[in-house]
Design an enzyme around this catalytic site. Structure first.
Site, short mmCIF file in Angstrom:
data_model
loop_
_atom_site.label_atom_id
_atom_site.label_comp_id
_atom_site.label_asym_id
_atom_site.label_seq_id
_atom_site.Cartn_x
_atom_site.Cartn_y
_atom_site.Cartn_z
CG HIS A 58 -14.06 -7.68 3.73
ND1 HIS A 58 -13.08 -8.55 4.19
CD2 HIS A 58 -13.40 -6.77 2.97
CE1 HIS A 58 -11.89 -8.18 3.75
NE2 HIS A 58 -12.06 -7.11 3.00
CG HIS A 118 -4.48 -4.86 -1.86
ND1 HIS A 118 -5.74 -4.51 -2.33
CD2 HIS A 118 -4.46 -4.46 -0.56
CE1 HIS A 118 -6.43 -3.94 -1.36
NE2 HIS A 118 -5.68 -3.90 -0.28
CG ASN A 131 -10.21 -5.12 -4.47
OD1 ASN A 131 -10.71 -6.23 -4.72
ND2 ASN A 131 -9.78 -4.79 -3.26
CD GLU A 134 -11.89 -0.11 0.28
OE1 GLU A 134 -11.85 0.92 0.97
OE2 GLU A 134 -11.60 -1.24 0.74
CE LYS A 157 -3.73 -2.36 2.44
NZ LYS A 157 -4.36 -2.62 3.76
#
Ligand code: G3I
Length: 365
Positions: free
Chosen positions: A245, A123, A209, A169, A90
């Protein structure tokens, strides 16, 4: 991060399971038998992935620094065929200063994966969270900064990372564009991010994602509208990562199926990218009872079966669970209630949830 979803459903009193069959006077509770069978990675050619801690800042989950690092590495390499860094790739960790990149932890994960014949998923390049302070307070040329960030990272890993969460997101649950440093400073930043990633690596699969897109049609509408717009402008994107999730009740497999189907209809690859299944969303349990564990087995089985029966093999990007053991899951500290959402328990033992995934993998080619 997924929002706390409150459930109005009543939780039926969990009756004691009738003990059937045994005629002995054995008073010790039957210890559940350890699920047995071939490793998950041996049951399918589909990438079966796990999110792993690597950095020294994540001492419990780090396959490098944890006191249990060797057990973590062994379990991950035995059961899984793909890895993703839970945190070290990240922006906050890989690009801590404008002129400084931190490759060491990401390179460690890549080396671990290559030594164990595992795929690697990246990611994430562009997110509103996990940002270094210099980025949040940046006052230079934003488009140049984005270009340097993406080009440098994707180029560094172009020979090792098979796919990327280019943007994570970017939309709110109502389908509106999330306000972030990127949306505030770079017009059309989504298109620019995917264009830059493709230019840096012609071969990697480029994913968008997000969470809750498996259950909130307006949010998925916004994502697929972005894909349609990209296609009119020849902006590259290969697939959608459904974080998943989820919990024992929500969303329904029918909602999940409908969401996957919409992506398949557009020829998009589909990843289950961060699967965990919380079994205590209403905070009514203090332990994973045999009844909850059985319900979790069925839920894992049903979710994976829905994926395999809806997404054709050529569009399956794989299934990744978001953590190795229940003790390392982000969910208890995020939701502030106990939970046991993953495939292995705190002692690295397979749970019935593992059996549920195995059953689905073995039932569907
Ligand atoms: O412990 C360190 C602390 O020493 C350090 O000073 C601090 C600096 O920020 O970081 C601390 O580490 C924490 C890290 O997890 C390791 O435990 C961070 O505070 C904390 O924010 C970080 O949380 C991660 C979260 O993303 C935010 O990046 C979770 O581990 C991770 O599971 C979670 O994963 C996200 C996906 O990336 C995107 N989808 C949702 C998913 C769950 O939130």
């Amino acid at each position: 991060m997924p929002r706390l979803i409150t459930h109005l459903c009543l939780v039926a009193a969990i009756g004691l399971a009738a003990c059937g069959g045994s005629q002995t006077t054995n008073t010790t509770p039957d210890t559940p038998t350890q699920p047995s069978g071939p490793m998950l990675r041996e049951q399918t050619s589909l990438p079966i992935g796990v999110a792993l801690g690597v950095g020294s800042f994540e001492p419990a989950s780090s396959i490098r620094y944890s006191p249990q690092a060797s057990q973590l590495r062994h379990l991950a390499a035995s059961e899984f065929s793909s890895v993703v860094a839970e945190n070290v790739m990240k922006p906050e960790y890989i690009h801590p200063q404008e002129q400084q990149y931190h490759w060491n932890d990401g390179d460690y994960l890549v080396q671990f994966a290559q030594q164990n014949n595992m795929r690697i998923h990246g990611h994430t390049l562009v997110w509103h969270n996990a940002l270094p302070s210099w980025m949040s307070n940046y006052s230079g040329n934003w488009e140049s900064m984005l270009a340097d960030h993406i080009t440098t990272i994707v180029s560094h890993y172009s020979d090792s990372i098979n796919s990327w969460d280019v943007v994570n997101e970017a939309f709110l649950d109502d389908g509106s564009l999330r306000s972030s440093i990127w949306s505030s400073h770079i017009p059309d930043y989504l298109a620019k991010a995917y264009t830059l990633a493709r230019a840096a690596d012609p071969d990697a699969d480029l994913y968008y994602n997000d969470y809750n897109i498996e259950a909130m049609p307006k949010k998925l509408d916004a994502v697929l509208k972005m894909v349609t717009d990209f296609r009119t402008r020849n902006i590259p994107i290969d697939g959608i990562g459904f974080q998943m999730h989820i919990d024992r009740y929500w969303p329904s497999t029918n909602e999940i199926r409908q969401a996957f189907s919409r992506c398949v209809a557009m020829g998009l690859k589909v990843r289950i990218s961060e699967l965990d299944i919380r079994m205590n969303p209403n905070n009514t349990a203090t332990a994973l009872t045999p009844e909850l564990a059985e319900a979790q087995r069925q839920r894992y089985r049903d979710v994976i079966t829905t994926y395999l029966s809806t997404v054709p093999a050529e569009l399956r990007g794989g299934i990744t669970v978001w953590g190795l053991t229940d003790a390392l899951s982000w969910t208890p500290w995020y939701y502030k209630i106990p939970d046991w959402p993953l495939l292995f328990d705190a002692n690295f033992q397979r749970k019935p949830a593992w059996t549920g995934m195995s059953e689905a993998l073995q039932a569907t080619p």
